[in-house]
Design a protein around this motif. Structure first.
Motif, PDB file in Angstrom:
ATOM      1  N   ASP A 150       0.814  -1.217   0.000  1.00 50.19           N
ATOM      2  CA  ASP A 150       0.000   0.000   0.000  1.00 50.19           C
ATOM      3  C   ASP A 150       0.851   1.273   0.000  1.00 50.19           C
ATOM      4  OD1 ASP A 150      -2.475  -1.192  -0.117  1.00 50.19           O
ATOM      5  OD2 ASP A 150      -2.788  -1.226   2.058  1.00 50.19           O
TER       6      ASP A 150
ATOM      7  N   ARG B 233      -2.675  -2.744  -8.535  1.00 49.06           N
ATOM      8  CA  ARG B 233      -2.406  -2.807  -7.102  1.00 49.06           C
ATOM      9  C   ARG B 233      -3.196  -3.959  -6.465  1.00 49.06           C
ATOM     10  NH1 ARG B 233      -4.182   1.698  -5.845  1.00 49.06           N
ATOM     11  NH2 ARG B 233      -2.272   2.961  -5.802  1.00 49.06           N
TER      12      ARG B 233
ATOM     13  N   GLN C 206      -1.557  -7.255  -4.595  1.00 44.08           N
ATOM     14  CA  GLN C 206      -1.862  -7.650  -3.222  1.00 44.08           C
ATOM     15  C   GLN C 206      -2.372  -9.089  -3.163  1.00 44.08           C
ATOM     16  OE1 GLN C 206      -4.579  -4.463  -2.347  1.00 44.08           O
ATOM     17  NE2 GLN C 206      -3.020  -3.220  -1.319  1.00 44.08           N
TER      18      GLN C 206
END
Length: 275
Positions: free
Chosen positions: A236, A255, A259
């Motif tokens: 993050d 993103r 993750q």
């Protein structure tokens, strides 16, 4: 594609190929990108293949890869049995958006120096903690960490006339356990994200390399295996402007995928699953 602005091709460059570097020059190795599009600013090509640099030189200390080593030769390389991370060579070659015919010409160094987010030779060498030797026109040389070479989309630290000579992968990295995740929109498409996790045998560490989804490689290092929350928080904090946007995915999409796959990598290495 014909390059109709080229007036000269240097077929036999000196051992210091950049000694006579001038504006409008370009290095010629595989040429798979060079001849794929118009190059209106070029006037002269300098053929690096004539220098006959050794393609692959294994030793007790690791593996040296000549910048002009073809993807075909890297794919065919059989590493020593204890170099278990060597399985990533074929994995990374398979990540090319190119046919096996292109492998016959495309080079490891060319893919690195193009410095595109989805460059699989960048992913491979950053994940295996490689260094690059760069040679300048004045005969000097410098060594840079693979992680620091690419600075952005199609951007790197090379100065005018400087050439990538070789890539060196240390044996300690080649002995690590590995796992990877890669996502593409189509089976043979360009990578949207490409992640590699490595772990030192007998330890609980984690080295996570994030590429394709970012404009430059990102490497997260943990001395001990992080929990899911810590790993997610580490991803993050990657700056927003580092996440890449193109038709293959938005920054938020990349993103999210990073993750998700990072957690899969964490669990696989934590569980001791086979590399």
């Amino acid at each position: 594609m014909d390059l109709n602005t080229i007036t000269e091709v240097i077929r036999r460059p000196p051992d210091r190929p950049g000694v006579d570097w001038r504006e409008g020059d370009a290095w010629l190795a595989g040429g798979t990108w060079l001849f794929s599009t118009e190059q209106p600013g070029l006037r002269r090509l300098i053929d690096l293949t004539a220098l006959r640099w050794d393609a692959l030189v294994p030793s007790d200390t690791g593996l040296e890869i000549g910048a002009t080593c073809t993807i075909r030769d890297l794919y065919a390389f059989v590493p020593p049995d204890d170099w278990i991370a060597g399985a990533l060579f074929a994995t990374s070659c398979d990540a090319f958006l190119a046919s096996f015919k292109v492998w016959n010409s495309a080079t490891v160094g060319g893919n690195i120096c193009m410095s595109l987010p989805a460059g699989p030779m960048i992913t491979l060498t950053v994940a295996l903690e490689a260094t690059y030797e760069l040679c300048a026109p004045d005969g000097s040389a410098r060594v840079v960490d693979a992680l620091d070479f690419v600075t952005g989309d199609n951007q790197n630290v090379l100065t005018p006339g400087e050439v990538l000579r070789r890539i060196t992968i240390p044996a300690r990295a080649l002995r690590k356990r590995t796992t990877h995740r890669r996502f593409t929109l189509t089976r043979l498409g360009r990578s949207t994200v490409f992640l590699i996790g490595t772990q030192t045998p007998g330890t609980n560490d984690l080295l996570l390399t994030i590429t394709a989804g970012t404009t430059r490689p990102v490497r997260l290092a943990f001395d001990t295996m992080p929990d899911a929350r810590t790993l997610r928080q580490s991803i993050d904090v990657v700056p927003a402007d580092v996440w890449f946007a193109d038709p293959n995915g938005t920054p938020d999409h990349r993103r999210h995928l990073t993750q998700h796959f990072a957690e899969e990598i964490r669990r696989e290495l934590m569980d001791g699953s086979p590399a």
